[in-house]
Design an enzyme around this catalytic site. Structure first.
Site, PDB file in Angstrom:
ATOM      1  N   ARG A  45       0.815  -1.226   0.000  1.00 32.83           N
ATOM      2  CA  ARG A  45       0.000   0.000   0.000  1.00 32.83           C
ATOM      3  C   ARG A  45       0.846   1.273   0.000  1.00 32.83           C
ATOM      4  O   ARG A  45       0.353   2.351  -0.327  1.00 32.83           O
ATOM      5  CB  ARG A  45      -1.003  -0.013   1.166  1.00 32.83           C
ATOM      6  CG  ARG A  45      -1.972   1.170   1.141  1.00 32.83           C
ATOM      7  CD  ARG A  45      -3.222   0.971   1.989  1.00 32.83           C
ATOM      8  NE  ARG A  45      -2.958   0.280   3.230  1.00 32.83           N
ATOM      9  CZ  ARG A  45      -2.368   0.832   4.299  1.00 32.83           C
ATOM     10  NH1 ARG A  45      -2.015   2.100   4.289  1.00 32.83           N
ATOM     11  NH2 ARG A  45      -2.146   0.109   5.388  1.00 32.83           N
ATOM     12  N   TYR A  99     -12.563  13.452 -19.421  1.00 27.84           N
ATOM     13  CA  TYR A  99     -13.123  12.120 -19.198  1.00 27.84           C
ATOM     14  C   TYR A  99     -14.313  12.205 -18.216  1.00 27.84           C
ATOM     15  O   TYR A  99     -14.249  12.956 -17.228  1.00 27.84           O
ATOM     16  CB  TYR A  99     -11.999  11.253 -18.633  1.00 27.84           C
ATOM     17  CG  TYR A  99     -12.385   9.838 -18.334  1.00 27.84           C
ATOM     18  CD1 TYR A  99     -12.620   8.933 -19.355  1.00 27.84           C
ATOM     19  CD2 TYR A  99     -12.512   9.400 -17.020  1.00 27.84           C
ATOM     20  CE1 TYR A  99     -12.967   7.631 -19.078  1.00 27.84           C
ATOM     21  CE2 TYR A  99     -12.859   8.090 -16.733  1.00 27.84           C
ATOM     22  CZ  TYR A  99     -13.089   7.215 -17.762  1.00 27.84           C
ATOM     23  OH  TYR A  99     -13.428   5.922 -17.488  1.00 27.84           O
ATOM     24  N   ASP A 171      -3.907  15.497 -18.247  1.00 30.08           N
ATOM     25  CA  ASP A 171      -4.186  14.077 -18.447  1.00 30.08           C
ATOM     26  C   ASP A 171      -3.755  13.754 -19.878  1.00 30.08           C
ATOM     27  O   ASP A 171      -4.387  14.186 -20.838  1.00 30.08           O
ATOM     28  CB  ASP A 171      -5.682  13.808 -18.240  1.00 30.08           C
ATOM     29  CG  ASP A 171      -6.051  12.337 -18.436  1.00 30.08           C
ATOM     30  OD1 ASP A 171      -5.340  11.629 -19.177  1.00 30.08           O
ATOM     31  OD2 ASP A 171      -7.074  11.895 -17.872  1.00 30.08           O
ATOM     32  N   LYS A 196      -4.660   2.176 -20.496  1.00 29.27           N
ATOM     33  CA  LYS A 196      -4.801   2.391 -21.929  1.00 29.27           C
ATOM     34  C   LYS A 196      -3.469   2.082 -22.626  1.00 29.27           C
ATOM     35  O   LYS A 196      -3.014   0.956 -22.603  1.00 29.27           O
ATOM     36  CB  LYS A 196      -5.301   3.808 -22.178  1.00 29.27           C
ATOM     37  CG  LYS A 196      -6.444   4.245 -21.233  1.00 29.27           C
ATOM     38  CD  LYS A 196      -7.747   3.492 -21.436  1.00 29.27           C
ATOM     39  CE  LYS A 196      -8.765   3.731 -20.334  1.00 29.27           C
ATOM     40  NZ  LYS A 196      -9.137   5.104 -20.070  1.00 29.27           N
TER      41      LYS A 196
END
Ligand SMILES: *Cc1c(COP(=O)(O)O)cnc(C)c1O
Length: 379
Positions: A45, A99, A171, A196
């Site tokens: 984590r 997005y 982005d 992606k």
């Protein structure tokens, strides 16, 4: 080193005899430690375990950033970056062409935390300047834009942001570092959905934030307490995917150019949207900013929505599916996916009429992709 060499070897120590050429996957959340010190406390984590560490160093090199952090999704990356940059009372100014998930995060969640959010039409340079407030801390945009493939100019925004001490965040998912490295244009923070192009095989969910060291430390702190760390296996697959990033994206650039050129000559197709076509409104900007025009394009059929629905049902090589940037070619209608929450009129206004078809071009043979489109058009 060139981008392909960096994608394959960047940041690694030379393998010595007996070591695997492929880096080992260490699928462990915790690690044996020296007693009496907190040095060497590794935990999945915290984003500091071997597979995360390797791929983060490589991504920072690819983007030209001081540091990078891998998270469990693109949304996790944007959310943790914003948590690190903004406090209640601060103002975020964002391009309205972003997005859908990011839009929800900004409009519903950040607003709910007492952060002021406003949206501007990114094609109006004066709108950014007019929208700035005393408490503006972040300018956010996405380029190339989903699904219209518009390419945004950065130099005036860069000077605007830096004159006022505002962080400029981009982005850059659609471009990948092969086609565009925003940090070379003065951008402070680069975000990717690594789901992606970076991974490129439709099989993991991941995100990346790139920036300077102190900022990435703060994003890591947010990731640690909000819990969006990636699994070691996802990091391992991402590293494996990165090794072919350059060849994949170059092939996708070539394929998309050929498909877009072919589509632009067909009588059944009213419009082909691709930044590499001279008819694209941002072709000139794209030529100066990008090293490649990308694998994303869109078409509009003359028959509108009904024709598009018939067309996509006949495709044999393209798969009708969400997401993008992988080796398989995909199509999807934004009105049933990313832009489903808008009315047809609202979509029309931002350049997405009914029947607008987004295409994520893969690495198949271009002639097969073109033949597939041709036979579906004929039917
Ligand atoms: C997919 C996508 C995201 C979100 O990424 P996930 O990995 O699905 O969380 C963010 N921005 C853009 C441009 C995207 O295409």
């Amino acid at each position: 080193m060139g981008i392909s060499t960096t994608a394959i070897h960047g940041g690694e120590t030379r393998p010595t005899p007996g070591m695997g050429v492929s880096a080992p996957l260490v699928q462990s959340v915790n690690y044996a430690q020296e007693a009496g010190t907190s040095e060497g406390l590794l935990y999945t984590r915290y984003g500091n375990t071997p597979n995360a560490d390797r791929v983060q160093k490589r991504l920072a090199l690819l983007e030209g950033a001081e540091a990078a952090l891998v998270l469990s999704s693109g949304m996790g990356a944007t959310a943790c970056a914003m948590l690190a940059l903004l406090r209640p009372g601060d103002h975020l100014i964002s391009s309205s062409w972003i997005y859908g998930g990011t839009r929800k995060l900004f409009m519903e969640d950040l607003t709910g935390m007492g952060i002021e959010v406003s949206f501007v039409n990114p094609l109006e340079p004066r709108a950014w300047r007019k929208g700035l407030k005393k408490n503006t801390r972040v300018i956010f945009l996405e380029s190339p834009v989903n699904p219209t493939c518009r390419v945004l100019e950065l130099s005036s925004l860069q000077s605007l942001a830096h004159a006022q001490g505002i962080a400029l965040v981009v982005d850059s998912t659609f471009a990948s570092p092969v086609n565009f490295r925003p940090m070379e244009h003065g951008v402070d923070v680069v975000i990717h959905s690594a789901t992606k192009y970076l991974n490129g095989h439709h099989d993991i969910l991941a995100g990346v934030v790139c920036g300077n060291e102190p900022f990435i430390d703060e994003v890591r702190r947010k990731m640690t307490v909000w819990g969006q760390a990636p699994d070691p296996f996802a990091c391992w697959l991402l590293e494996r995917g990165l090794k072919t990033l350059d060849v994949r994206v170059k092939r996708q650039n070539e394929n998309a150019m050929r498909v877009a050129q072919w589509c632009s000559t067909r009588p059944e197709i009213a419009k082909a949207h691709y930044p590499g076509l001279p008819t694209h409104p941002d072709h000139a900007i794209a030529k100066t900013l990008l090293d490649g025009f990308g694998g994303m394009m869109a078409i509009e059929l003359k028959g509108g929505g009904p024709a598009t629905l018939k067309f996509v049902k006949k495709l044999q090589v393209f798969t009708y599916a969400a997401s993008l940037g992988g080796v398989d070619s995909l199509v999807i209608e934004p009105r049933y996916s990313s832009h489903e929450h808008m009315t047809p009129e609202e979509r029309q206004r931002i350049g997405i009429p009914d029947g607008f078809l987004r295409m994520s071009i893969g690495i198949e043979n271009a002639e097969d992709l073109i033949a597939d489109i041709e036979q579906a058009l004929q039917q």
